[in-house]
Design an enzyme around this catalytic site. Sequence first.
Site, PDB file in Angstrom:
ATOM      1  N   GLU A  45      -0.701  -3.382  -3.296  1.00 22.01           N
ATOM      2  CA  GLU A  45      -0.808  -2.007  -2.797  1.00 22.01           C
ATOM      3  C   GLU A  45      -0.663  -0.993  -3.931  1.00 22.01           C
ATOM      4  O   GLU A  45      -1.359   0.025  -3.951  1.00 22.01           O
ATOM      5  CB  GLU A  45       0.247  -1.747  -1.711  1.00 22.01           C
ATOM      6  N   TYR A 128       2.674   6.090   2.285  1.00 26.45           N
ATOM      7  CA  TYR A 128       1.591   5.144   2.575  1.00 26.45           C
ATOM      8  C   TYR A 128       1.982   3.737   2.160  1.00 26.45           C
ATOM      9  O   TYR A 128       1.849   2.777   2.936  1.00 26.45           O
ATOM     10  CB  TYR A 128       0.279   5.524   1.873  1.00 26.45           C
ATOM     11  N   ASP A 146      -4.879   5.250   5.031  1.00 29.53           N
ATOM     12  CA  ASP A 146      -5.468   5.416   3.707  1.00 29.53           C
ATOM     13  C   ASP A 146      -6.816   6.109   3.847  1.00 29.53           C
ATOM     14  O   ASP A 146      -7.223   6.514   4.944  1.00 29.53           O
ATOM     15  CB  ASP A 146      -5.590   4.070   2.995  1.00 29.53           C
ATOM     16  N   CYS A 201     -18.255   1.410   7.094  1.00 34.21           N
ATOM     17  CA  CYS A 201     -18.199   2.872   7.300  1.00 34.21           C
ATOM     18  C   CYS A 201     -17.852   3.555   5.976  1.00 34.21           C
ATOM     19  O   CYS A 201     -16.854   4.270   5.846  1.00 34.21           O
ATOM     20  CB  CYS A 201     -17.169   3.196   8.377  1.00 34.21           C
TER      21      CYS A 201
END
Length: 327
Positions: A45, A128, A146, A201
């Site tokens: 991450e 986050y 995110d 997307c």
Amino acid sequence: MNGSQPAPAQGFSSVHSAIETWFAANARDLPWRGGRSPWGVLVSEIMLQQTPVVRVQPVWEEWMRRWPTPGALAAEPSGEVVRAWGRLGYPRRALRLHAAAGAMVESFGGEVPGTYEALLTLPGVGSYTAAAVAAFAFGRRENVVDTNIRRVHARLVSGKALPSPSLTAAEMALSASLLPADPGESVLWNAGVMELGALVCTARTPKCGLCPVQDECAWIAAGQPEPDYIPKGQPWAGTDRQVRGAVMAVLRAAEQPVHLDLFLAPAADLAVEAEPGLDPAHRGPVRVQLERLHALNTDPGQLDRAIAGLLTDGLAQHSETGLHLPN
């Protein structure tokens, strides 16, 4: 607290099911997925912030071989950590991860803490990252938001081509309202929407024909309107960031301090014999990186500014014999 957000919007279960089924069939086989250690998830991450998967994966794999636990990383000098960060960019992340490893050794028995609140106490871990690690490493119901997730939500629910330029409270509330109530399903939902944003997307060329929820998409229903704004890419060429990166490349290649004069010398003057203070075994790689730095034709003021910034950020140190990575 992230885990106590409202239940999902009524009637959204079919969308949950469609995206989770799509994810099960299409998810990339990434090494930090599928029951990897919480430490591996945390490292991924941090590395993935503003950095694509294709650049992160080989560095992550090498890090996990070299430093399989927080304690192993904490025991390493910070300069070696910065060197191993390589060209991932934003190398302050390496120092923060090193500091976080030290905090885990000192306060959590050398383990990654398992709650959102405890993760937030680690250096360099923001909301986050804390939510993502709590969800993906520990299976907790957290509101993970995110860029990819924001974009899917903007199109699917709000009918907008792109989310707001910066994260808003309304986007956080929308994401929370869509989160499945079951913790296990919420983890799949977060991961599935994130993957859908990364693979289908996408920002510039969405593959709507491959989307499992195209029939429910508010953006498609609205005729795919243009964005409200034109995203601004971050400049690179000629910036202080580019010069900082070139200086860091020199320091990563060097095993000994590099004289400041070498950063300023014209490329034509870089005869091997004129490279004092360098281990002969490393003169070749250092020379290559110095030549790349000089090819930028940076003015001395910008170079001084870049070096000063690296010293201030703790990414470099200066001794009597030259500039080097932190000890």
